[in-house]
Scaffold this motif. Structure first.
Motif, PDB file in Angstrom:
ATOM      1  N   ARG A   1     -15.142 -12.267   0.496  1.00  0.00           N
ATOM      2  CA  ARG A   1     -15.799 -12.423   1.789  1.00  0.00           C
ATOM      3  C   ARG A   1     -16.247 -13.882   1.908  1.00  0.00           C
ATOM      4  O   ARG A   1     -16.740 -14.477   0.961  1.00  0.00           O
ATOM      5  N   SER A   2     -16.081 -14.447   3.116  1.00  0.00           N
ATOM      6  CA  SER A   2     -16.515 -15.822   3.354  1.00  0.00           C
ATOM      7  C   SER A   2     -18.030 -15.901   3.256  1.00  0.00           C
ATOM      8  O   SER A   2     -18.736 -14.899   3.416  1.00  0.00           O
ATOM      9  N   LYS A   3     -18.533 -17.096   3.031  1.00  0.00           N
ATOM     10  CA  LYS A   3     -19.977 -17.295   2.898  1.00  0.00           C
ATOM     11  C   LYS A   3     -20.736 -16.872   4.146  1.00  0.00           C
ATOM     12  O   LYS A   3     -21.832 -16.351   4.062  1.00  0.00           O
ATOM     13  N   ASN A   4     -20.123 -17.075   5.325  1.00  0.00           N
ATOM     14  CA  ASN A   4     -20.811 -16.708   6.563  1.00  0.00           C
ATOM     15  C   ASN A   4     -20.563 -15.245   6.955  1.00  0.00           C
ATOM     16  O   ASN A   4     -21.054 -14.787   7.973  1.00  0.00           O
ATOM     17  N   GLY A   5     -19.771 -14.515   6.167  1.00  0.00           N
ATOM     18  CA  GLY A   5     -19.530 -13.102   6.418  1.00  0.00           C
ATOM     19  C   GLY A   5     -18.532 -12.813   7.528  1.00  0.00           C
ATOM     20  O   GLY A   5     -18.261 -11.658   7.835  1.00  0.00           O
ATOM     21  N   ALA A   6     -17.960 -13.849   8.149  1.00  0.00           N
ATOM     22  CA  ALA A   6     -17.035 -13.661   9.267  1.00  0.00           C
ATOM     23  C   ALA A   6     -15.627 -13.269   8.828  1.00  0.00           C
ATOM     24  O   ALA A   6     -14.814 -12.858   9.655  1.00  0.00           O
ATOM     25  N   LEU A   7     -15.330 -13.380   7.540  1.00  0.00           N
ATOM     26  CA  LEU A   7     -13.973 -13.148   7.067  1.00  0.00           C
ATOM     27  C   LEU A   7     -13.990 -12.354   5.769  1.00  0.00           C
ATOM     28  O   LEU A   7     -14.631 -12.758   4.802  1.00  0.00           O
ATOM     29  N   THR A   8     -13.313 -11.210   5.784  1.00  0.00           N
ATOM     30  CA  THR A   8     -13.130 -10.455   4.548  1.00  0.00           C
ATOM     31  C   THR A   8     -11.633 -10.336   4.289  1.00  0.00           C
ATOM     32  O   THR A   8     -10.835 -10.183   5.213  1.00  0.00           O
ATOM     33  N   LEU A   9     -11.282 -10.410   3.033  1.00  0.00           N
ATOM     34  CA  LEU A   9      -9.897 -10.288   2.604  1.00  0.00           C
ATOM     35  C   LEU A   9      -9.800  -9.044   1.741  1.00  0.00           C
ATOM     36  O   LEU A   9     -10.641  -8.828   0.862  1.00  0.00           O
ATOM     37  N   SER A  10      -8.798  -8.211   2.004  1.00  0.00           N
ATOM     38  CA  SER A  10      -8.614  -6.972   1.257  1.00  0.00           C
ATOM     39  C   SER A  10      -7.224  -6.923   0.656  1.00  0.00           C
ATOM     40  O   SER A  10      -6.312  -7.626   1.106  1.00  0.00           O
ATOM     41  N   VAL A  11      -7.053  -6.059  -0.344  1.00  0.00           N
ATOM     42  CA  VAL A  11      -5.719  -5.836  -0.899  1.00  0.00           C
ATOM     43  C   VAL A  11      -4.888  -5.113   0.154  1.00  0.00           C
ATOM     44  O   VAL A  11      -5.421  -4.456   1.052  1.00  0.00           O
ATOM     45  N   LEU A  12      -3.567  -5.233   0.047  1.00  0.00           N
ATOM     46  CA  LEU A  12      -2.681  -4.543   0.982  1.00  0.00           C
ATOM     47  C   LEU A  12      -2.692  -3.046   0.706  1.00  0.00           C
ATOM     48  O   LEU A  12      -2.738  -2.638  -0.460  1.00  0.00           O
ATOM     49  N   PRO A  13      -2.626  -2.228   1.736  1.00  0.00           N
ATOM     50  CA  PRO A  13      -2.558  -0.784   1.522  1.00  0.00           C
ATOM     51  C   PRO A  13      -1.309  -0.419   0.723  1.00  0.00           C
ATOM     52  O   PRO A  13      -0.226  -0.950   0.977  1.00  0.00           O
ATOM     53  N   GLU A  14      -1.459   0.478  -0.250  1.00  0.00           N
ATOM     54  CA  GLU A  14      -0.334   0.854  -1.105  1.00  0.00           C
ATOM     55  C   GLU A  14       0.847   1.383  -0.303  1.00  0.00           C
ATOM     56  O   GLU A  14       2.000   1.078  -0.609  1.00  0.00           O
ATOM     57  N   ALA A  15       0.599   2.161   0.736  1.00  0.00           N
ATOM     58  CA  ALA A  15       1.679   2.718   1.554  1.00  0.00           C
ATOM     59  C   ALA A  15       2.492   1.608   2.213  1.00  0.00           C
ATOM     60  O   ALA A  15       3.721   1.697   2.300  1.00  0.00           O
ATOM     61  N   LEU A  16       1.833   0.553   2.662  1.00  0.00           N
ATOM     62  CA  LEU A  16       2.519  -0.574   3.287  1.00  0.00           C
ATOM     63  C   LEU A  16       3.398  -1.284   2.273  1.00  0.00           C
ATOM     64  O   LEU A  16       4.555  -1.615   2.559  1.00  0.00           O
ATOM     65  N   VAL A  17       2.887  -1.509   1.077  1.00  0.00           N
ATOM     66  CA  VAL A  17       3.651  -2.190   0.032  1.00  0.00           C
ATOM     67  C   VAL A  17       4.863  -1.348  -0.365  1.00  0.00           C
ATOM     68  O   VAL A  17       5.978  -1.855  -0.470  1.00  0.00           O
ATOM     69  N   GLU A  18       4.662  -0.044  -0.551  1.00  0.00           N
ATOM     70  CA  GLU A  18       5.761   0.841  -0.934  1.00  0.00           C
ATOM     71  C   GLU A  18       6.839   0.896   0.139  1.00  0.00           C
ATOM     72  O   GLU A  18       8.023   0.964  -0.170  1.00  0.00           O
ATOM     73  N   LYS A  19       6.450   0.830   1.412  1.00  0.00           N
ATOM     74  CA  LYS A  19       7.405   0.907   2.515  1.00  0.00           C
ATOM     75  C   LYS A  19       8.131  -0.418   2.730  1.00  0.00           C
ATOM     76  O   LYS A  19       9.335  -0.437   2.970  1.00  0.00           O
ATOM     77  N   GLU A  20       7.413  -1.532   2.654  1.00  0.00           N
ATOM     78  CA  GLU A  20       7.950  -2.831   3.052  1.00  0.00           C
ATOM     79  C   GLU A  20       8.521  -3.687   1.920  1.00  0.00           C
ATOM     80  O   GLU A  20       9.362  -4.529   2.155  1.00  0.00           O
ATOM     81  N   ILE A  21       8.034  -3.510   0.708  1.00  0.00           N
ATOM     82  CA  ILE A  21       8.422  -4.410  -0.386  1.00  0.00           C
ATOM     83  C   ILE A  21       9.195  -3.609  -1.430  1.00  0.00           C
ATOM     84  O   ILE A  21       8.619  -3.054  -2.352  1.00  0.00           O
ATOM     85  N   GLN A  22      10.510  -3.523  -1.282  1.00  0.00           N
ATOM     86  CA  GLN A  22      11.319  -2.681  -2.152  1.00  0.00           C
ATOM     87  C   GLN A  22      12.308  -3.447  -3.029  1.00  0.00           C
ATOM     88  O   GLN A  22      12.752  -2.922  -4.035  1.00  0.00           O
ATOM     89  N   GLY A  23      12.700  -4.634  -2.644  1.00  0.00           N
ATOM     90  CA  GLY A  23      13.755  -5.332  -3.377  1.00  0.00           C
ATOM     91  C   GLY A  23      13.312  -6.692  -3.851  1.00  0.00           C
ATOM     92  O   GLY A  23      12.200  -6.870  -4.346  1.00  0.00           O
ATOM     93  N   CYS A  24      14.187  -7.651  -3.688  1.00  0.00           N
ATOM     94  CA  CYS A  24      13.884  -9.027  -4.080  1.00  0.00           C
ATOM     95  C   CYS A  24      12.750  -9.533  -3.193  1.00  0.00           C
ATOM     96  O   CYS A  24      12.820  -9.425  -1.963  1.00  0.00           O
TER      97      CYS A  24
END
Length: 167
Positions: free
Chosen positions: A25-48
């Protein structure tokens, strides 16, 4: 309202504690970064692909923060403030490359720049393993240690990550 109650309410409203899949989270709280949802990774990232995962010592250890399949560099997902934003790989550079030695070698810097959806990302990396240094003819992967900086919503946040690009 007494001072103790006011302090508790203020903490409840301005808390910067990370929740769920948030990793930074940014110091001012305006921005949070999260891990990618597992379902999205499994669907979109399959090969090279290229995949950047949270550092093993960090919150969400070993889970993808940024990933794209080769050929899909136009729609790279990133979780910002609980929403998926689409980015485009703008550049991938090897600052140590020369005309005589264009291949990335272990220890060389590499910089991945992505942009889009009011978000800019720079992954400043150092190669920790390359095929140029491998004795195996079938080598198809490069590994990195990185610092990923995300700029969005007028704020910035950085996280350490391990990266891997290849098949």
């Amino acid at each position: 309202m007494n001072a103790t109650l006011a302090s508790i309410l203020l903490l409840a409203v301005t808390s910067t504690a990370l929740t769920g899949d948030e990793i930074a989270r940014s110091k001012n709280g305006a921005l949070t970064l999260s891990v990618l949802p597992e379902a999205l990774v499994e669907k979109e990232i399959q090969g090279c692909s290229c995949s950047f995962t949270t550092d093993q010592a960090s919150r969400g250890a070993g889970r993808p923060v940024l990933a794209w399949e080769f050929g899909a560099e136009e729609n790279v997902p990133l979780q910002v403030n609980g929403q998926t934003r689409g980015l485009k790989v703008v550049s991938e550079t090897n600052p140590a490359a020369t005309e005589d030695h264009p291949e990335l070698k272990t220890g060389d810097p590499a910089v991945f720049t992505l942009a889009g959806d009011q978000t800019d990302v720079v992954a400043n990396c150092r190669a920790t393993f390359t095929c140029a240094d491998s004795e195996h003819d079938g080598c198809e992967v490069t590994r990195y240690q990185c610092n990923i900086t995300v700029n969005a919503n007028g704020a910035s946040v950085a996280v350490p990550a391990a990266g891997e690009c290849g098949c």
